[in-house]
Design a protein around this motif. Sequence first.
Motif, PDB file in Angstrom:
ATOM      1  N   TYR A  63      -1.099  15.477  -3.104  1.00 36.67           N
ATOM      2  CA  TYR A  63      -1.203  15.042  -4.502  1.00 36.67           C
ATOM      3  C   TYR A  63      -2.345  15.780  -5.184  1.00 36.67           C
ATOM      4  O   TYR A  63      -3.421  15.939  -4.577  1.00 36.67           O
ATOM      5  CB  TYR A  63      -1.504  13.545  -4.594  1.00 36.67           C
ATOM      6  N   LYS A  76       2.432  14.469  -7.596  1.00 37.99           N
ATOM      7  CA  LYS A  76       2.834  14.876  -6.250  1.00 37.99           C
ATOM      8  C   LYS A  76       3.260  16.334  -6.311  1.00 37.99           C
ATOM      9  O   LYS A  76       4.185  16.695  -7.051  1.00 37.99           O
ATOM     10  CB  LYS A  76       3.988  13.998  -5.788  1.00 37.99           C
ATOM     11  N   LEU A 128      -0.829   4.471  -1.849  1.00 41.39           N
ATOM     12  CA  LEU A 128       0.249   5.156  -2.574  1.00 41.39           C
ATOM     13  C   LEU A 128       0.721   4.358  -3.788  1.00 41.39           C
ATOM     14  O   LEU A 128       1.240   4.909  -4.740  1.00 41.39           O
ATOM     15  CB  LEU A 128       1.429   5.457  -1.637  1.00 41.39           C
ATOM     16  N   ARG A 129       0.515   3.060  -3.746  1.00 36.92           N
ATOM     17  CA  ARG A 129       0.929   2.227  -4.878  1.00 36.92           C
ATOM     18  C   ARG A 129      -0.045   2.313  -6.049  1.00 36.92           C
ATOM     19  O   ARG A 129       0.356   2.397  -7.195  1.00 36.92           O
ATOM     20  CB  ARG A 129       1.020   0.762  -4.440  1.00 36.92           C
ATOM     21  N   ASP A 180      -1.257   0.635   2.517  1.00 38.21           N
ATOM     22  CA  ASP A 180      -0.122   0.905   1.616  1.00 38.21           C
ATOM     23  C   ASP A 180      -0.539   0.958   0.151  1.00 38.21           C
ATOM     24  O   ASP A 180       0.082   1.621  -0.667  1.00 38.21           O
ATOM     25  CB  ASP A 180       0.934  -0.201   1.745  1.00 38.21           C
ATOM     26  N   GLU A 206      -3.948   7.375   3.844  1.00 41.88           N
ATOM     27  CA  GLU A 206      -3.192   6.119   3.732  1.00 41.88           C
ATOM     28  C   GLU A 206      -3.399   5.233   4.962  1.00 41.88           C
ATOM     29  O   GLU A 206      -3.200   4.026   4.905  1.00 41.88           O
ATOM     30  CB  GLU A 206      -1.710   6.388   3.447  1.00 41.88           C
TER      31      GLU A 206
END
Lengths: 292, 625
Positions: free
Chosen positions: B109, B78, B70-71, B67, B62
């Motif tokens: 993940y 997870k 993760l989006r 950001d 990340e």
Amino acid sequence: MSELNVAVIIKLEPDFSEGSVSYNPDGTLNRAETKNTLGPHSTIAAHAAFYAKVMYNARISIGTMGPPIAESALQMAQRLSDAEELHLYSDRIFAGADTLATAEVLKTGIEKMQGKMDIVFSGHRASDGETGQTGPQTAWKLGFTFLGNVIDYKIDIQNRTITAKRLVRLQGFSDVVEEIEAPLPVFISIDPSYKPLFNTISQRLAFGKFQKEAKIRAENYKQYLKVFNVQQLGVDPKYVGLPGSPTIVYKVERIPRGKATRQAEVLDGSNPEHIRKAVSKMKEALAAMVIK
Amino acid sequence: MEKYDVAIIGGGSAGLAALKQLSNLRKQAILVEAGNKIGSKNVSGGILYSKKSKKGHVHNVEDVYGDVFLREAPLERKITKYILHSTSKDKVYSIDLTAAHDYESNFGYSVLMNKLNAWFADQAAESAQKFGGGIISGVHVSEIKFDEQRNTSIVKTDELEEFEVKAIIAADGVNSEIAQISDARKKFLPSQLYQGVKVVVKIPEDVINERFSLKSREGVAHLFAGDVSLNHIGGGFVYTNLDTLSVGAVYHFDSLLENPVEPYTLVDAMLKNPMICEFIKDDVPSRRKIDKNLPQEEQLRIRFAITKLIKSWNELRESYFSKGKRDERVKSGKYQSVEEIKEKLDSIREQLTQKYGVIFVTDYVEAEYSAKLIPDGKRCRMSKPYHRNILFVGDAAGRGIFVGPRIEGINVGIDDAVRAANSISRAIDKNNFSSDYLGEYYSSSVEESPYTKDMKQIDKDYLKIFLDASKDVPKDIISARYSTVLKLMSSDTIRSVAIKFANILGYERLLPMVESEDTYVKVPIEIAERLGKTVSKTYEPTIPSIAERIAKLKFNDDSNPHIKVLKPQSEFMKKLVTLCPTKCYSLENDNVILQHEGCIECGTCSQETDWKHTRGEKGIVYQYG
Ligand SMILES: Cc1cc2nc3c(=O)[nH]c(=O)nc-3n(C[C@H](O)[C@H](O)[C@H](O)COP(=O)(O)OP(=O)(O)OC[C@H]3O[C@@H](n4cnc5c(N)ncnc54)[C@H](O)[C@@H]3O)c2cc1C
Ligand code: SF4
């Protein structure tokens, strides 16, 4: 500003691929049921134009004459060539045009495209009953040098010349590749065997970049589309459509198929007995062959 | 000749991170990948970790992608549960190791490399383009020439004109050709490698949620040791993805050479285990034989009709059992309501059973078979992962962590990639690509990575988690070899001293003791037999043959073989007849012969062959990875 302006003329054609094509009981094409697509030769012409985009950052315009649904062909060609301008010449009056009347419309359209054209590409021919004459006739009307069966080309931007390779098929002899140089502007009818090659990192990078741009542009193709009727195009109705067509196709005959001399046999792949049969047939055939 | 600042060779997760990081630093880089599509050659288990180490700073995924990772990244689930099972026949004893999974970790993940690397590539290419770089796929690097005078490298490929660069990042995986061409290191030895074999099993999303008691987008990792190993050192795993399961087997190459078995039998042993049988089961349409007395055309028509209906049923069912896809179908207006989807599904099913005699049985559906070598960083990481102006990262540098059941390669490669990119950026700024300024700097940066520490030393806190988790296991099961060790380890005060002592001895001396048949086979079997619960299977899975598995894979055939057998009569090559995961080798008149068409480029045979990846665009094209 781009230093090279390129036009492509394309055609919406019946999709002859499996699952898309439909025939009437008498064996003729069922136009209503058959899906349409960008013709295979038009596809190659679009690839050839994209080559100019990647290599010379050319500005691409595409034109077609056809019914309103032909805009789908323009969209498909834009997806392949990253064109910035799409022209659809659509009017009832254009219906029934032969190659000469079509050439009149295309020539007028090309002259209306942004910038003075340096190269116009067309496919080798259409696959739904056309004779490969639209290209040469459009070239003649435009007054451009006509280069047929082109399989490769390079442009010298500074001197405004083109070097092209043409595939000349000599019946009874082997094919010959002829290399010619001509001043721009030219009209190129692209050979079905044409395959663009991108050999350097920078070409591959440009290829990727413009391919992405083309995808986005084609998603918003309406933004680039201009539709012209007879008045908007400003052609003389005498020279287009039926009135402008000296030739009329009054009958199409199917060539009777010769009787098959080979005999086909359907074998079932899940049946080991059948497989054995196939293998022994192959062995038989191979045994009869003389390998030099 | 065209000139660029940096060439990155290999578009796996490590190479892509290097490209993104160089672009983050506003530097120009070209990434060259042999596969036609990014992701098509990469295989993992896999769980992608993000770590917060006490031993220092690691560069996480990340941090590289921001950001948006993760989006938007195509992450499967997870992982919130991590369970180790000891197996013996129908007995299973389970230990919850979630604490070990969570140790020093921000998240883990489950991922499928095909999708994930394609996403990484989109991100990296977009950034790289701004600085005159980008990704070129379908191109295989075949040679690198160092220009002494200019202190640059000339990269030659099978497909493009050669080009010149100031520095190279070799991210070409465990079977790195760049390492061989440049003479940077020897090929990894079997004692330094694991072989991983995996199948992807299809199961609808909601069924996974229910079967594994998971909330939406939550996942579980099940690890296996014991009789599933067929007496090899290593173990198996089942990871939940969004609407698939990854079922894999990872075994030490030496132990496979000692006791050769076909790699797929190791996955099959997993699939046949009663617990896993129940994990993978699904409602599967089974065709009946078509009446052979019917006219051929009619038989053909029926076969097509059934194929089409089964395809529709599968697709619709997948949507029906997924909240997201279900809602999407209704929103798009294709269906009025969820009930309507159900009705349609039932009607297809009825048509299949009534009209075509298809029956629905309990079985499982395999989507893809894959295999790849995995480097064990404890044994094979390059001590100085560079050669002249070439920096090695990820699997190519032999950097992977195997601690207990945990495999970490993706995150380690990403950390390496950032360190390599940072080192090169610094060299570009000073226009100094000398070994001292570039290579040594990178090498010491990698040395400082907490991951390198994990490859060198036992982490006593991590070990304590294991000991705590297994405290219910009666000590007498654990053989005499471990009992003193265990006694030492169980006491908090002595443990520190014991581990210090162990670390002085070093992994080389400890590993044969710990990574032994006792640990992976005998002890787990005894635990399962004495403490395990009986799990019974409700059906027998129909496991595809290797021929069927290969037939399902996609290849872009190359008539040129990319591997040459050098020692057709060697012991090693003869074992390869068994150990090649896709049976590419056979024995004829005491000579080992290769049929390269089914090769999935796992690298298992590389030791004694002239081994190259296929030319650009050719070879295996994975769909999941
Ligand atoms: C079964 C299995 C389970 C695993 N489980 C996990 C896990 O749970 N968690 C985890 O973190 N890791 C796991 N790993 C390890 C992890 O998958 C690898 O460490 C990681 O994928 C390696 O990434 P890479 O970029 O270094 O190499 P690769 O992904 O191998 O990429 C190398 C790329 O280089 C290309 N290439 C090679 N040679 C050339 C050339 N000459 N020219 C151009 N291109 C070239 C290849 O096509 C390939 O795309 C597992 C591995 C396996 C096999
Ligand atoms: S031939 Fe070698 S690289 Fe290919 S699948 Fe078999 S063992 Fe793996």
